[in-house]
Design a protein around this motif. Structure first.
Motif, PDB file in Angstrom:
ATOM      1  N   PHE A 104     -13.669  -4.018  -8.455  1.00 52.91           N
ATOM      2  CA  PHE A 104     -13.104  -2.810  -7.847  1.00 52.91           C
ATOM      3  C   PHE A 104     -11.588  -2.787  -8.000  1.00 52.91           C
ATOM      4  CE2 PHE A 104     -13.955  -6.016  -4.559  1.00 52.91           C
ATOM      5  CZ  PHE A 104     -12.679  -6.238  -4.070  1.00 52.91           C
ATOM      6  N   ILE A 164      -5.897  -1.103   4.544  1.00 53.29           N
ATOM      7  CA  ILE A 164      -4.655  -0.398   4.913  1.00 53.29           C
ATOM      8  C   ILE A 164      -4.842   1.103   4.703  1.00 53.29           C
ATOM      9  CG2 ILE A 164      -2.168  -0.208   4.512  1.00 53.29           C
ATOM     10  CD1 ILE A 164      -2.837  -2.974   5.486  1.00 53.29           C
ATOM     11  N   ARG A 165      -5.558   1.461   3.681  1.00 52.59           N
ATOM     12  CA  ARG A 165      -5.782   2.900   3.473  1.00 52.59           C
ATOM     13  C   ARG A 165      -6.556   3.482   4.653  1.00 52.59           C
ATOM     14  NH1 ARG A 165      -8.495   6.816  -0.963  1.00 52.59           N
ATOM     15  NH2 ARG A 165      -6.978   8.465  -0.604  1.00 52.59           N
ATOM     16  N   GLY A 200      -7.313 -12.536  -3.036  1.00 51.63           N
ATOM     17  CA  GLY A 200      -7.431 -12.452  -1.586  1.00 51.63           C
ATOM     18  C   GLY A 200      -8.717 -11.774  -1.157  1.00 51.63           C
ATOM     19  N   SER A 201      -9.463 -11.247  -2.117  1.00 56.40           N
ATOM     20  CA  SER A 201     -10.732 -10.591  -1.804  1.00 56.40           C
ATOM     21  C   SER A 201     -11.872 -11.355  -2.478  1.00 56.40           C
ATOM     22  CB  SER A 201     -10.712  -9.145  -2.316  1.00 56.40           C
ATOM     23  OG  SER A 201     -10.364  -9.112  -3.692  1.00 56.40           O
ATOM     24  N   LYS A 223     -12.903   8.523   0.737  1.00 53.45           N
ATOM     25  CA  LYS A 223     -11.501   8.102   0.598  1.00 53.45           C
ATOM     26  C   LYS A 223     -11.383   6.600   0.410  1.00 53.45           C
ATOM     27  CE  LYS A 223      -9.164  11.969   2.504  1.00 53.45           C
ATOM     28  NZ  LYS A 223      -9.412  12.700   3.747  1.00 53.45           N
ATOM     29  N   ASN A 271     -13.587  -3.722   0.830  1.00 49.65           N
ATOM     30  CA  ASN A 271     -13.466  -4.570  -0.356  1.00 49.65           C
ATOM     31  C   ASN A 271     -12.229  -5.446  -0.326  1.00 49.65           C
ATOM     32  OD1 ASN A 271     -15.628  -4.434  -2.112  1.00 49.65           O
ATOM     33  ND2 ASN A 271     -15.027  -2.428  -2.896  1.00 49.65           N
ATOM     34  N   SER A 272     -11.079  -4.870   0.037  1.00 50.55           N
ATOM     35  CA  SER A 272      -9.849  -5.646  -0.041  1.00 50.55           C
ATOM     36  C   SER A 272      -8.828  -5.066   0.916  1.00 50.55           C
ATOM     37  CB  SER A 272      -9.280  -5.622  -1.465  1.00 50.55           C
ATOM     38  OG  SER A 272      -8.607  -4.398  -1.683  1.00 50.55           O
ATOM     39  N   VAL A 273      -7.718  -5.747   1.019  1.00 49.79           N
ATOM     40  CA  VAL A 273      -6.697  -5.333   1.983  1.00 49.79           C
ATOM     41  C   VAL A 273      -6.171  -3.935   1.658  1.00 49.79           C
ATOM     42  CG1 VAL A 273      -4.702  -6.348   0.822  1.00 49.79           C
ATOM     43  CG2 VAL A 273      -4.697  -6.141   3.296  1.00 49.79           C
ATOM     44  N   SER A 274      -6.129  -3.554   0.374  1.00 48.37           N
ATOM     45  CA  SER A 274      -5.670  -2.200   0.026  1.00 48.37           C
ATOM     46  C   SER A 274      -6.543  -1.157   0.717  1.00 48.37           C
ATOM     47  CB  SER A 274      -5.743  -1.958  -1.483  1.00 48.37           C
ATOM     48  OG  SER A 274      -5.113  -3.000  -2.180  1.00 48.37           O
ATOM     49  N   HIS A 275      -7.847  -1.419   0.735  1.00 44.11           N
ATOM     50  CA  HIS A 275      -8.769  -0.467   1.341  1.00 44.11           C
ATOM     51  C   HIS A 275      -8.646  -0.460   2.862  1.00 44.11           C
ATOM     52  CE1 HIS A 275     -10.360  -1.544  -2.641  1.00 44.11           C
ATOM     53  NE2 HIS A 275     -10.691  -0.266  -2.691  1.00 44.11           N
ATOM     54  N   CYS A 288     -13.004  -9.888   2.436  1.00 45.43           N
ATOM     55  CA  CYS A 288     -11.555  -9.904   2.508  1.00 45.43           C
ATOM     56  C   CYS A 288     -11.118 -10.497   3.818  1.00 45.43           C
ATOM     57  CB  CYS A 288     -10.968  -8.512   2.312  1.00 45.43           C
ATOM     58  SG  CYS A 288     -10.722  -7.595   3.812  1.00 45.43           S
ATOM     59  N   PHE A 310       0.821  -1.207   0.000  1.00 43.27           N
ATOM     60  CA  PHE A 310       0.000   0.000   0.000  1.00 43.27           C
ATOM     61  C   PHE A 310       0.860   1.264   0.000  1.00 43.27           C
ATOM     62  CE2 PHE A 310      -2.222   3.557   1.783  1.00 43.27           C
ATOM     63  CZ  PHE A 310      -3.362   3.575   0.997  1.00 43.27           C
ATOM     64  N   VAL A 353      -9.215  -9.404   6.220  1.00 50.14           N
ATOM     65  CA  VAL A 353      -9.103  -8.586   7.426  1.00 50.14           C
ATOM     66  C   VAL A 353     -10.115  -7.440   7.415  1.00 50.14           C
ATOM     67  CG1 VAL A 353      -6.687  -9.087   8.011  1.00 50.14           C
ATOM     68  CG2 VAL A 353      -7.197  -7.305   6.341  1.00 50.14           C
ATOM     69  N   GLU A 355      -6.601   2.268   7.659  1.00 53.99           N
ATOM     70  CA  GLU A 355      -5.689   2.262   8.811  1.00 53.99           C
ATOM     71  C   GLU A 355      -4.800   3.502   8.799  1.00 53.99           C
ATOM     72  OE1 GLU A 355      -2.351  -0.669  10.760  1.00 53.99           O
ATOM     73  OE2 GLU A 355      -2.181  -0.235   8.647  1.00 53.99           O
ATOM     74  N   ARG A 356      -4.252   3.830   7.614  1.00 51.61           N
ATOM     75  CA  ARG A 356      -3.367   4.993   7.500  1.00 51.61           C
ATOM     76  C   ARG A 356      -4.110   6.279   7.875  1.00 51.61           C
ATOM     77  NH1 ARG A 356       0.523   2.072   7.875  1.00 51.61           N
ATOM     78  NH2 ARG A 356       1.919   1.519   6.186  1.00 51.61           N
TER      79      ARG A 356
END
Ligand SMILES: Cc1ncc(COP(=O)(O)O)c(C=O)c1O
Lengths: 385, 75
Positions: A242, B19-20, A231-232, B66, B13-17, B45, A50, B47, B22-23
């Motif tokens: 998405f 972590i975003r 993973g999603s 965001k 939706n996914s780990v990217s979201h 997802c 990220f 987590v 979290e940041r």
């Protein structure tokens, strides 16, 4: 004397210390698969990916990090765009200065029924936005254009080209393989629809990293090249729609992305403007020195500010491969001879099929190295007389 | 009653979201923790983000526009 590396347009070297540390640290202390397992190491790997995504978004002027997706390199990203966006019957425009990573996918699309117009550039590699405007037809879908030529360094007027694209209602897709990290880019301000970057050149990441920016919402019109595990949404058998998962199937190159993130951080903390100034100064010094040596032809724009840190030249009576070989063998100078994967660009500047010798500078090069190279070139020229 | 606080979780939706989120929450100093999505919850997802109910509105507000929260549920 230690090696002088002037092949940064092929791949940058050396890399920042922090980039190597980030990769070693990932292997030693993290190692897990990002976003797959939910344990703390997997989450940490997710953070690393990220952070790299976010830094690239900042560098490119994209507000949402999830508009940036990772790929193996710029080539894979270009292929995703060409194959995912263009349909038989569509018309697409490109420039005659393109690298084969753009030209070949477009030629392949052409064989499958996409109409292709290649706009001829000038002998110094410059494109005329008016020519692009004239090439637009009723069925034109997009303009694919390099931000800067890897042969001459010529920087294309992306702002003007984007204005033409918007005015005519077509998409603008920019190959920033040669510029991301070394020339300022503002995807949102400029209105770029897609932008392809590679991680191992001016972003100072490792080979095997790259990707693209896709304007928010546009992703729905681009089919992914590959589908698979993300993973999603694991309970579904269809690919998630998405971002970024739509385009990121399979375990990513996490260690590479760790290095890329650190490379981009180095670029951000140094400042793209500072890098640009330094590289332009080295480029100017080299071009000036070359002109002082008789019998050398320099291709591309004369002003360092109109180009990236790439200089293509030829010496009367010696082939490019002999020049590069001599520089390597006798002077420990690394350069790249030939066509640089861009036959159309060489045709445009009149150096096909012989090619040129290409020097390309990076943030770790010095004036002393340039001066040493100029002395070496002078010796080669004299010996040839 | 287990005596544990009654947490809420936000699904993404996914780990990217995740972590975003979290940041952003770290930046705002809003207490939260990334935890695996509990088995009994159908997950998108692996987590999600766990937090105390009193932070619900703040979290929704700070992440607005965001990173999309798919759902907020009781743990
Ligand atoms: C202008 C240009 N486009 C695309 C590429 C492709 O980059 P990669 O080989 O990393 O996919 C390169 C470099 O090789 C390039 O110089």
């Amino acid at each position: 004397m230690s090696a002088i590396y002037f092949d940064n347009a092929a791949t940058s070297w050396p890399k920042p210390e922090a980039m190597m540390r980030a990769m070693a640290d990932f292997n030693a202390n993290v190692g897990a698969n990002p976003g797959r397992s939910g344990h703390r190491l997997s989450i940490e790997a997710g953070r690393i990916v990220f952070d790299a995504r976010e830094r690239i978004a900042v560098l490119l002027g994209a507000g949402d990090p999830c508009t940036v997706i990772f790929a193996r390199n710029a080539t894979e990203a270009v292929n995703t765009a060409v194959r995912g966006l263009l349909r038989p019957g569509d018309h697409v425009i490109t420039s005659s200065m393109e690298h084969n990573s753009v030209m070949r996918p477009l030629r392949a699309a052409e064989r499958e029924g996409v109409e292709l117009t290649v706009v001829a550039c000038s002998a110094s590699g410059e494109i005329s936005p008016a020519d692009v405007a004239r090439a637009v037809k009723r069925n034109t879908r997009a303009l694919f254009v390099t931000h800067a030529s890897n042969v001459t360094g010529t920087i294309m007027p992306v702002d003007e080209l984007a204005a033409v694209a918007h005015e005519r209602g077509i998409l603008i897709c920019v190959d920033a393989a040669q510029t991301a990290g070394s020339v300022p880019i503002e995807v949102e301000k400029t209105g770029i629809d897609m932008l392809f970057f590679t991680g191992h050149k001016s972003l100072y990441g490792p080979q095997g990293t790259g990707g693209m920016y896709i304007r928010k919402g546009l992703e729905a019109l681009v089919a992914p090249l590959e589908r698979g595990g993300t993973g999603s949404r694991s309970e579904f058998e269809d690919q998630p729609e998405f971002m970024p998962d739509r385009f990121e199937s399979g375990t990513p190159n996490t260690i590479g992305i760790a290095g890329l993130g650190a490379g981009v951080e180095h670029v951000l903390s140094t400042g793209v403007e500072t890098i640009r100034k330094k590289e332009a100064a080295l480029t100017g010094l080299f071009m000036e020195g070359l002109r002082a040596v008789g019998g050398v032809t320099v291709y591309g724009p004369r002003e360092a500010l109109k180009k990236t840190a790439v200089v293509s030249f030829g010496i009367e009576g010696i082939s490019p491969s002999d020049i590069s070989f001599g520089l390597d063998e006798r002077f420990n100078i690394m350069s790249r001879p030939g066509l640089h994967c861009a036959p159309s660009a060489h045709r445009t500047i009149g150096t096909f099929p012989t090619g040129t010798v290409r020097f390309s500078f990076g943030i770790f090069n010095t004036e002393e190295e340039i001066n040493a190279a100029l002395r070496a070139i002078e010796i080669l020229v004299k010996e040839n007389k | 009653m287990t005596g544990k606080p009654d947490y809420l979780i936000a699904l993404f939706n996914s780990v990217s979201h995740v972590i975003r989120a979290e940041r952003i929450l770290n930046g705002q100093g809003i207490p939260h923790k990334i935890v695996p999505v509990p088995k009994h919850i159908s997950s998108d997802c692996g987590v999600c983000i766990r937090f105390l109910p009193e932070y619900r509105d703040q979290i929704i507000q700070k992440l607005e526009g965001k990173t999309e929260i798919i759902e907020i549920r009781e743990l």
